[in-house]
Design an enzyme around this catalytic site. Structure first.
Site, PDB file in Angstrom:
ATOM      1  N   SER A 117      14.929  66.814  22.716  1.00 50.44           N
ATOM      2  CA  SER A 117      14.179  65.745  23.389  1.00 50.44           C
ATOM      3  C   SER A 117      13.663  66.182  24.750  1.00 50.44           C
ATOM      4  CB  SER A 117      15.106  64.540  23.579  1.00 50.44           C
ATOM      5  OG  SER A 117      14.478  63.554  24.377  1.00 50.44           O
ATOM      6  N   TYR A 141      22.486  60.904  27.127  1.00 48.48           N
ATOM      7  CA  TYR A 141      21.688  61.218  25.931  1.00 48.48           C
ATOM      8  C   TYR A 141      20.983  62.567  26.092  1.00 48.48           C
ATOM      9  CZ  TYR A 141      17.676  61.406  22.864  1.00 48.48           C
ATOM     10  OH  TYR A 141      16.732  61.851  21.982  1.00 48.48           O
ATOM     11  N   LYS A 145      21.519  66.473  24.189  1.00 47.61           N
ATOM     12  CA  LYS A 145      20.486  67.295  23.551  1.00 47.61           C
ATOM     13  C   LYS A 145      20.469  68.702  24.144  1.00 47.61           C
ATOM     14  CE  LYS A 145      19.065  64.398  20.522  1.00 47.61           C
ATOM     15  NZ  LYS A 145      19.212  64.698  19.074  1.00 47.61           N
TER      16      LYS A 145
END
Ligand code: WQD
Length: 319
Positions: A117, A141, A145
């Site tokens: 991402s 988050y 990644k």
């Protein structure tokens, strides 16, 4: 040879499954249906119901379907939720990938396309974000990644593994109404939700150093993004030495106001304007990909524009 698509019943996964099939590959799906839907898996594509956290489910998938590569999309993707429940995100996204890599090693599966991402970059202070722009994720988050990419690179030193990490920018639209994103977590569906409620779309800040003061993003059609995965799969088949990280974006910046304007035009409310609210904490003013590396390395370029994203998203929303 079969590509196992983890998270293949999800919004992006369902598009990847179709793109791989259209490109002539055999596909199987592993999905625990926590956020995915069975109906999104096309007829004839085997669905293994299970999580990547379960070695037995992976062994079943690898054993029953002659899997030679994995496209790994299963994971959690809500930035706000990751702030509230960071350890849950590490479990799902990082431990999930660790279990997957171990199972791949054990079963001799050597090719991996990893769903990464733009959140890995954090708040990049550059006009175009290249893959060499330093990563400083702002959310758990984004961190999961980045850690995932690093774990893949480390694993590839110790086990036969070639990989392409794809850093998604702002994904939107759908290839057909039934494949549309069913949540309202991102700008375009959030605008639809407000319009349906008879309220003006919310603009999180109009005092950014951008031409119209609102945030600029690189929106990419999910069908284009899916094709980036098939380009990565082809590359991994052709070159088992591949170790690549690429941005998936269009390299075109679009502001919140421009998106609202496009939505207005698509839904027949040309005067649609937003209501300005405070900035959302952690939002960069601008996040736009350099799409050079993915073009040079994989021969992939996005073809669909913002209007096609909004029109297809709206068709899905109406459905
Ligand atoms: C886009 C722009 C908002 C809603 C996030 C993740 C990223 C990826 C995609 C997961 C921003 C503005 C939004 C609204 C607004 N996620 N906005 N009014 O934050 O760029 O990216 O989703 O895989 O990793 O970080 O996407 O759609 O939330 O926001 O003004 O009602 O729209 O401030 O400028 P974002 P978004």
């Amino acid at each position: 040879m079969t590509w196992l698509v983890t998270g293949g019943a999800g919004y992006i996964g369902a598009h990847v499954v179709r793109a791989l099939i259209a490109d002539g590959h055999e596909v199987a799906v592993l999905d625990d249906l926590s956020t995915g839907f069975k109906e999104r898996v096309p007829d004839g594509v085997p669905l293994i119901m299970g999580t990547v956290l379960d070695p037995a489910a992976l062994a079943r998938a690898f054993g029953d379907h002659e899997v030679s590569g994995v496209v790994h999309l299963a994971g959690k993707k809500k930035v706000g939720e990751s702030v509230a429940e960071p350890l849950y995100y590490f479990h799902e996204n990082v431990e999930g990938l660790r279990v997957l890599l171990a199972a791949m090693g054990g079963h001799g599966v050597r090719s991996l396309v990893f769903s990464s991402s733009a959140a890995a970059y954090g708040m990049p202070d550059v006009e175009f974000v290249t893959e060499d722009t330093p990563c400083a994720p702002l959310s758990p988050y984004g961190l999961t990644k980045l850690v995932g990419e690093q774990m893949i690179a480390a694993a590839a030193v110790a086990q036969p593994l070639s990989y392409v990490n794809i850093r998604y920018f702002n994904v939107a639209g759908s290839a057909s109404p039934e494949l549309a994103d069913r949540g309202a977590a991102n700008l375009i569906p959030l605008i639809f939700e407000r319009v349906d409620a008879g309220l003006p779309p919310r603009i999180f800040g109009d005092d950014y150093p951008t031409p119209d003061g609102t945030g600029i993003r690189d929106y990419i059609h999910v069908a284009d993004l899916a094709e980036a995965h098939t380009a990565a799969a082809r590359r991994l088949i052709a070159d088992p030495q591949t170790a690549l990280t690429v941005n998936a974006g269009r390299g075109v910046g679009v502001s919140v106001r421009e998106i609202i304007q496009t939505v207005g035009s698509v839904i027949g409310e040309p005067g649609l304007t937003g209501a300005v609210e405070a900035r959302r904490p952690g939002d960069p003013a601008r996040s736009v990909a350099s799409a050079d590396r993915i073009r040079e390395e994989l021969g992939w370029t996005a073809r669909r524009d913002v209007r096609e994203m909004v029109e297809s998203a709206w068709a899905g929303w109406r459905r």
